[in-house]
Design a protein around this motif. Sequence first.
Motif, PDB file in Angstrom:
ATOM      1  N   TYR A  21     -16.805 -11.772 -36.807  1.00 32.58           N
ATOM      2  CA  TYR A  21     -18.121 -11.160 -36.625  1.00 32.58           C
ATOM      3  C   TYR A  21     -19.199 -12.223 -36.460  1.00 32.58           C
ATOM      4  O   TYR A  21     -19.173 -13.271 -37.115  1.00 32.58           O
ATOM      5  CB  TYR A  21     -18.489 -10.280 -37.818  1.00 32.58           C
ATOM      6  CG  TYR A  21     -17.869  -8.898 -37.778  1.00 32.58           C
ATOM      7  CD1 TYR A  21     -18.448  -7.881 -37.027  1.00 32.58           C
ATOM      8  CD2 TYR A  21     -16.704  -8.621 -38.492  1.00 32.58           C
ATOM      9  CE1 TYR A  21     -17.888  -6.619 -36.987  1.00 32.58           C
ATOM     10  CE2 TYR A  21     -16.131  -7.352 -38.461  1.00 32.58           C
ATOM     11  CZ  TYR A  21     -16.734  -6.359 -37.702  1.00 32.58           C
ATOM     12  OH  TYR A  21     -16.163  -5.106 -37.670  1.00 32.58           O
TER      13      TYR A  21
ATOM     14  N   ASN B  97     -25.219   1.248 -28.290  1.00 27.51           N
ATOM     15  CA  ASN B  97     -24.742   0.035 -28.953  1.00 27.51           C
ATOM     16  C   ASN B  97     -25.315   0.013 -30.360  1.00 27.51           C
ATOM     17  O   ASN B  97     -26.231   0.773 -30.678  1.00 27.51           O
ATOM     18  CB  ASN B  97     -25.149  -1.214 -28.162  1.00 27.51           C
ATOM     19  CG  ASN B  97     -26.646  -1.471 -28.206  1.00 27.51           C
ATOM     20  OD1 ASN B  97     -27.155  -2.136 -29.110  1.00 27.51           O
ATOM     21  ND2 ASN B  97     -27.391  -0.942 -27.231  1.00 27.51           N
ATOM     22  N   GLY B  98     -24.782  -0.836 -31.215  1.00 29.97           N
ATOM     23  CA  GLY B  98     -25.212  -0.834 -32.603  1.00 29.97           C
ATOM     24  C   GLY B  98     -26.698  -1.042 -32.775  1.00 29.97           C
ATOM     25  O   GLY B  98     -27.379  -0.277 -33.465  1.00 29.97           O
TER      26      GLY B  98
ATOM     27  N   HIS C 168     -19.287   2.628 -27.278  1.00 33.10           N
ATOM     28  CA  HIS C 168     -20.327   2.000 -26.466  1.00 33.10           C
ATOM     29  C   HIS C 168     -20.431   2.710 -25.117  1.00 33.10           C
ATOM     30  O   HIS C 168     -19.441   3.229 -24.596  1.00 33.10           O
ATOM     31  CB  HIS C 168     -20.018   0.524 -26.236  1.00 33.10           C
ATOM     32  CG  HIS C 168     -20.228  -0.321 -27.453  1.00 33.10           C
ATOM     33  ND1 HIS C 168     -19.288  -0.449 -28.447  1.00 33.10           N
ATOM     34  CD2 HIS C 168     -21.294  -1.092 -27.833  1.00 33.10           C
ATOM     35  CE1 HIS C 168     -19.748  -1.265 -29.393  1.00 33.10           C
ATOM     36  NE2 HIS C 168     -20.967  -1.655 -29.051  1.00 33.10           N
TER      37      HIS C 168
ATOM     38  N   LEU D  24     -16.229  -4.259 -28.280  1.00 34.62           N
ATOM     39  CA  LEU D  24     -17.036  -4.637 -29.439  1.00 34.62           C
ATOM     40  C   LEU D  24     -17.009  -3.583 -30.544  1.00 34.62           C
ATOM     41  O   LEU D  24     -16.897  -2.387 -30.270  1.00 34.62           O
ATOM     42  CB  LEU D  24     -18.501  -4.839 -29.028  1.00 34.62           C
ATOM     43  CG  LEU D  24     -18.824  -5.918 -27.997  1.00 34.62           C
ATOM     44  CD1 LEU D  24     -20.307  -5.894 -27.669  1.00 34.62           C
ATOM     45  CD2 LEU D  24     -18.398  -7.282 -28.504  1.00 34.62           C
TER      46      LEU D  24
ATOM     47  N   CYS E  34     -19.784  -2.847 -33.607  1.00 30.87           N
ATOM     48  CA  CYS E  34     -21.114  -3.260 -34.057  1.00 30.87           C
ATOM     49  C   CYS E  34     -21.520  -2.460 -35.295  1.00 30.87           C
ATOM     50  O   CYS E  34     -21.474  -1.226 -35.282  1.00 30.87           O
ATOM     51  CB  CYS E  34     -22.158  -3.028 -32.963  1.00 30.87           C
ATOM     52  SG  CYS E  34     -21.784  -3.884 -31.418  1.00 30.87           S
TER      53      CYS E  34
ATOM     54  N   ALA F 114     -24.754  -1.979 -37.682  1.00 32.08           N
ATOM     55  CA  ALA F 114     -26.183  -2.283 -37.624  1.00 32.08           C
ATOM     56  C   ALA F 114     -26.954  -1.528 -38.698  1.00 32.08           C
ATOM     57  O   ALA F 114     -26.616  -0.397 -39.055  1.00 32.08           O
ATOM     58  CB  ALA F 114     -26.737  -1.925 -36.242  1.00 32.08           C
TER      59      ALA F 114
ATOM     60  N   ASP G 147     -27.514  -6.888 -37.464  1.00 30.98           N
ATOM     61  CA  ASP G 147     -26.261  -6.382 -36.896  1.00 30.98           C
ATOM     62  C   ASP G 147     -25.148  -7.405 -37.068  1.00 30.98           C
ATOM     63  O   ASP G 147     -25.378  -8.615 -36.989  1.00 30.98           O
ATOM     64  CB  ASP G 147     -26.471  -6.093 -35.398  1.00 30.98           C
ATOM     65  CG  ASP G 147     -25.198  -5.690 -34.689  1.00 30.98           C
ATOM     66  OD1 ASP G 147     -24.903  -4.481 -34.640  1.00 30.98           O
ATOM     67  OD2 ASP G 147     -24.491  -6.582 -34.167  1.00 30.98           O
TER      68      ASP G 147
ATOM     69  N   SER H 256     -21.588  -8.021 -35.169  1.00 30.47           N
ATOM     70  CA  SER H 256     -20.784  -7.601 -34.019  1.00 30.47           C
ATOM     71  C   SER H 256     -19.573  -8.504 -33.865  1.00 30.47           C
ATOM     72  O   SER H 256     -19.653  -9.718 -34.068  1.00 30.47           O
ATOM     73  CB  SER H 256     -21.623  -7.652 -32.734  1.00 30.47           C
ATOM     74  OG  SER H 256     -22.565  -6.610 -32.704  1.00 30.47           O
TER      75      SER H 256
END
Length: 329
Positions: A90, A133-134, A152, A160, A162, A164, A179, A181
């Motif tokens: 990450y 996305n996150g 996503h 990915l 993510c 967040a 975040d 990721s």
Amino acid sequence: MLQQIGSHARYIQSVLRGTAREDSAATPEYVKRSWLRCLTQYHLDPQSQREPFVLPRQERLARKEQNLELVSFADTEMAHLYHQLAGSGYSIILTDRDGVLLDYYGDLSFRNAAFRTGLVLGAVWSEEHGGTNGMGTCLFERAPLIVHRDQHFFSRNTGLTCCAAPIFDYQGDLVAVLDASGESDRAQQHTLVLVNMSAQMIENRMFLHRFRDASVVRFHSRPELVGTWGEGIIALDASGVIAALDRNALFQLGFKCTGELVGAPLERLFNISLSALVGRSQKKSFHALPIYDTRHGGRFFAVGPLRPRTTRYPQPGAVCSMSWSSAIR
């Protein structure tokens, strides 16, 4: 399951229509809401191969200059979080309120994927530019969340995962997102907990800095958690009335906003005056002492008032006894 680029758009449509062969019930509602925004509001194409949008250098520098205080307070927590997740692949990312990537702690094993997907300084990860996305979806939902692989919107990001969490200022305005990721094949709830705890500590540090010249009362329903990331914080001005409360204070006391509390004495909240709390705290050597909520009679433990600059928070690993559900509320 990771979708091939040509099939990702069909996969999104099938989930939204309820005709997906996979269990579409596993797709969170916030992801479905985001997909709909991407299709109907932003008019994005899941299979678009356009380059991620990155601000010009001068605008990137201006953004960072505008957010120097935020970046400064976040840096320590980002470094701790990065080391906590070391070896997991990450990277730790901070964006501003518009989804612009301000700071980044990158895992070497994730470098190629980061460049490919646009996880670089100055990249814009709002939903309008980055799809679901996150970071961008967290900005919209204003809550901690995971966007895992095929969730996503853009095909290029489906490798990915993510995690967040939002960061709010003392007025309750969302100012940033923290975040983590990586290319994990699992949606890690534990990672989200750590990210949210770190985001809360950034909030606390910003709050304490903003009210560094105020008197501060810190409290929690559990005495051992006074002084940790989960404590409630109340700032009182020179006349002894409430100047501000942080999100944890509002949550624990059952209030939704600060409007009806700012300008009120401490007795509006607890069965003790400021002067009495000062005296009892001094006698107790500033150990947490029991006080009671005036509305419902709930028992809390408080320390104060202290100057904010004296507060030092333990790192997330030291307070993981708190339940995960409360950590990601």
